[in-house]
Design an enzyme around this catalytic site. Structure first.
Site, PDB file in Angstrom:
ATOM      1  N   PRO A 137      39.947 -41.565 -35.203  1.00  0.00           N
ATOM      2  CA  PRO A 137      38.839 -41.207 -36.085  1.00  0.00           C
ATOM      3  C   PRO A 137      37.657 -40.647 -35.301  1.00  0.00           C
ATOM      4  O   PRO A 137      37.468 -40.974 -34.142  1.00  0.00           O
ATOM      5  CB  PRO A 137      38.457 -42.542 -36.741  1.00  0.00           C
ATOM      6  CG  PRO A 137      39.039 -43.600 -35.884  1.00  0.00           C
ATOM      7  CD  PRO A 137      40.215 -43.007 -35.197  1.00  0.00           C
ATOM      8  N   GLU A 363      25.968 -60.543 -10.562  1.00  0.00           N
ATOM      9  CA  GLU A 363      26.162 -59.120 -10.878  1.00  0.00           C
ATOM     10  C   GLU A 363      26.301 -58.293  -9.606  1.00  0.00           C
ATOM     11  O   GLU A 363      27.068 -57.329  -9.556  1.00  0.00           O
ATOM     12  CB  GLU A 363      25.010 -58.575 -11.730  1.00  0.00           C
ATOM     13  CG  GLU A 363      24.873 -59.220 -13.111  1.00  0.00           C
ATOM     14  CD  GLU A 363      26.152 -59.205 -13.930  1.00  0.00           C
ATOM     15  OE1 GLU A 363      26.962 -58.260 -13.784  1.00  0.00           O
ATOM     16  OE2 GLU A 363      26.360 -60.158 -14.707  1.00  0.00           O
ATOM     17  N   ASP A 438      34.798 -63.420 -17.186  1.00  0.00           N
ATOM     18  CA  ASP A 438      35.412 -62.700 -16.062  1.00  0.00           C
ATOM     19  C   ASP A 438      36.806 -63.237 -15.797  1.00  0.00           C
ATOM     20  O   ASP A 438      37.750 -62.490 -15.548  1.00  0.00           O
ATOM     21  CB  ASP A 438      34.570 -62.878 -14.788  1.00  0.00           C
ATOM     22  CG  ASP A 438      33.231 -62.160 -14.881  1.00  0.00           C
ATOM     23  OD1 ASP A 438      33.154 -61.183 -15.648  1.00  0.00           O
ATOM     24  OD2 ASP A 438      32.286 -62.575 -14.199  1.00  0.00           O
TER      25      ASP A 438
HETATM   26 ZN    ZN Z   1      30.564 -61.488 -14.389  1.00  0.00          ZN
END
Ligand code: ZN
Length: 545
Positions: A137, A363, A438
């Site tokens: 779509p 991070e 994770d």
């Molecule tokens: Zn992470």
């Protein structure tokens, strides 16, 4: 032309022609009857006539209302929506369809065949009747269908498959019949007409054999099949049916795909890198933007996005700029728009400084492995701003659509996923709940490697999921518990190895980890350029496959 139109008028309203002829005959007969009667009876008849007529009219109106209420309660009749669009009213030209090179070439072929219908007939070729457009779509199926109508300059009737889906048996079928009748008449006048049925799968999914609710669907589908076959001996004009579907061809009823029905196929695919660049240029043309805006990078950042997504992203970017009272859209605005679409709005959670630092290191772990170890992915942003439910994110995307993936690439995914956990472990000696999602990513990949892709380390090859349950062979699982244990311990081994590799790597580069974590804490967000500058300053190159 006039005679043709009159003929059509006659075909369309033949019922009314008959009705008026019969009424005239009846009227003449009754007048003759009255004249031959005795004058007293004749006068009596004439005197009661007005009252009788009134009574009859009242009755017909009442019963008509009653039936309409029962049959169409809450639903308007077919004629309530005029699906017809004149070719000259369509704004879309073939040039406005971006990318889709292959599909456009095929579409132009169709246009040529429609225009040169007569020639095709002379050469003994079969006129086109059905074209199936298949693809995800938002990739421009409606657009392309409209462009075909515009370029061929023929009337265009657009309906969605769900318009035919009705509760009452026969209503959907009658709608199909009406639509084809109208289109056929129009084609008789203009030479050709196009019927576009979006969401063809709503009508065209394989016929069911259920006792409940299957009938209406089947009768609609049958009507569609009958009408498409009827197009074969059409002398007056060519009616072409274009069906669009997001679903795989296999979900459609096989009868629809037989020769003479939807036997031509145009595949619509997601835009490639160069197409996305062109799409960004096309939509940005309509707004004011910063001249230094890096369009190729935006295109790289939007792997697997459809033209509709890109249009949405550019509009959202313009909104971001407007909110900040700027009249020029910048790269940052569009980039923010992409993250909004993908990850959700920024939310403001109050993290303690300790939590914040932990997120920054977590991070950074992801970022380090992605940038220096992942062979296919680009890093676009690292952020410790909270977004949706996520406390931080490293935004990355494969450089191009990948259709197959190697063991190295998949293994890099696992390493990337585990890197946040490992970074926390090195920094604090303990870890947090932040690693949970994770882990589920990494485990799913590791398990697939062993169970399905034959990528374990000890030579187990095969797709073991086949053995789990196989209805064709009695539905019994044919895999022993000990083999299951073995495979699962193999995938655990891959996880352990990946964690070990990442740990060694991060420890070796720990200085750089500290640099990035500090930068993240300071700025909350690092963009592609900032990330690259810092890596280059420390002599690290982007890994390439
Ligand atoms: Zn992470």
């Amino acid at each position: 032309m006039l005679i043709r139109k009159l003929k059509i008028l006659y075909y369309q309203y033949s019922f009314w022609f008959v009705v008026s002829a019969v009424s005239v005959v009846l009227l003449v007969l009754s007048v003759v009857g009255l004249l031959t009667m005795d004058s007293f009876f004749a006068q009596q008849q004439v005197a009661t006539l007005p009252l009788e007529t009134l009574k009859m009219i009242a009755w017909s109106i009442l019963s008509a209302l009653f039936f309409a209420k029962i049959l169409y309660s809450g639903r308007m009749m077919t004629s309530s929506r005029n699906p017809r669009i004149k070719a000259s009213d369509i704004q879309v030209r073939m040039d406005d369809v971006i990318g889709l090179k292959e599909a456009k070439r095929e579409a132009m072929e169709v246009v040529a065949l429609i225009k040169d219908h007569a020639k095709l007939r002379r050469m003994g070729g079969r006129a086109i009747r059905g074209i199936l457009m298949e693809g995800p779509p938002g990739c421009g199926k409606t657009y392309l269908a409209k462009a075909i109508a515009r370029e061929a300059n023929v009337p265009f009737y657009s309906l969605s498959g769900s318009d035919f889906v009705e509760v009452f048996v026969g209503v959907g079928a009658s709608r199909v019949r009406t639509l084809f009748q109208i289109a056929r008449n129009q084609a008789y006048i203009s030479g050709a007409a196009i019927i576009f049925i979006d969401e063809l799968d709503a009508v065209g999914r394989a016929r069911s054999f259920s006792f409940m609710g299957g009938q209406e669907h089947d009768s609609t589908l049958n009507q569609l099949l009958v009408n498409m076959d009827g197009l074969a001996d059409e002398k007056g004009g060519n009616v072409i049916v274009i069906g669009a579907t997001n679903a795989a061809e296999s979900t459609l009823d096989p009868a629809l795909l037989r020769p003479g029905r939807f036997d031509r196929k145009i595949m619509i695919s997601r835009p490639k890198l160069s197409d996305r660049e062109e799409l960004f240029r096309y939509y940005l043309r309509k707004i004011k933007f910063d001249a230094s805006l890096d369009i190729p990078r935006l295109a790289r950042k939007t792997v697997r996005k459809t033209p509709a997504d890109i249009q949405n992203i550019v509009q959202e970017g313009a909104l971001v700029a407007m909110r900040d009272m700027r009249d020029e859209v910048t790269y940052k605005d569009i980039s923010e728009a992409i993250e909004r679409v993908d990850l959700g709005q920024q939310t403001h959670l109050d993290l303690t400084p300790g939590e914040k630092e932990r997120v920054a290191f977590h991070e950074t772990g992801h970022l380090m492995v992605l940038y220096t170890q992942h062979p296919t992915d680009d890093v676009f942003k690292a952020s410790i701003k909270t977004r949706g439910g996520a406390l931080g994110v490293v935004y990355h995307n494969p450089r191009e659509e990948l259709y197959t993936r190697t063991r190295d690439e998949i293994y890099a995914d696992i390493k990337t996923a585990l890197a946040g956990f490992v970074a926390e472990k090195i920094k604090y000696g303990n870890t947090s709940t932040g690693a949970c999602s994770d882990f589920s990513n990494a485990m799913a990949i590791a398990s697939d490697m062993v169970w399905e892709y034959g990528m374990s380390t000890n030579g187990f090859i095969g797709d073991y999921t086949v053995l789990l349950k196989n209805p064709g062979r009695g539905g019994e699982s044919r895999i022993s518990d000990s083999l299951k244990d073995h495979l699962n311990s193999e995938s655990e081994k891959i996880m352990q190895q990946a964690a070990k590799d990442v740990e060694a790597f991060l420890k070796k580069e720990w200085k750089l980890v500290e640099v990035f974590a500090r930068e993240l804490l300071e700025k909350s967000e690092l963009d592609y350029d900032e990330i690259e500058t810092t890596f280059k300053a420390h002599g690290k190159e982007r890994v390439t496959s």
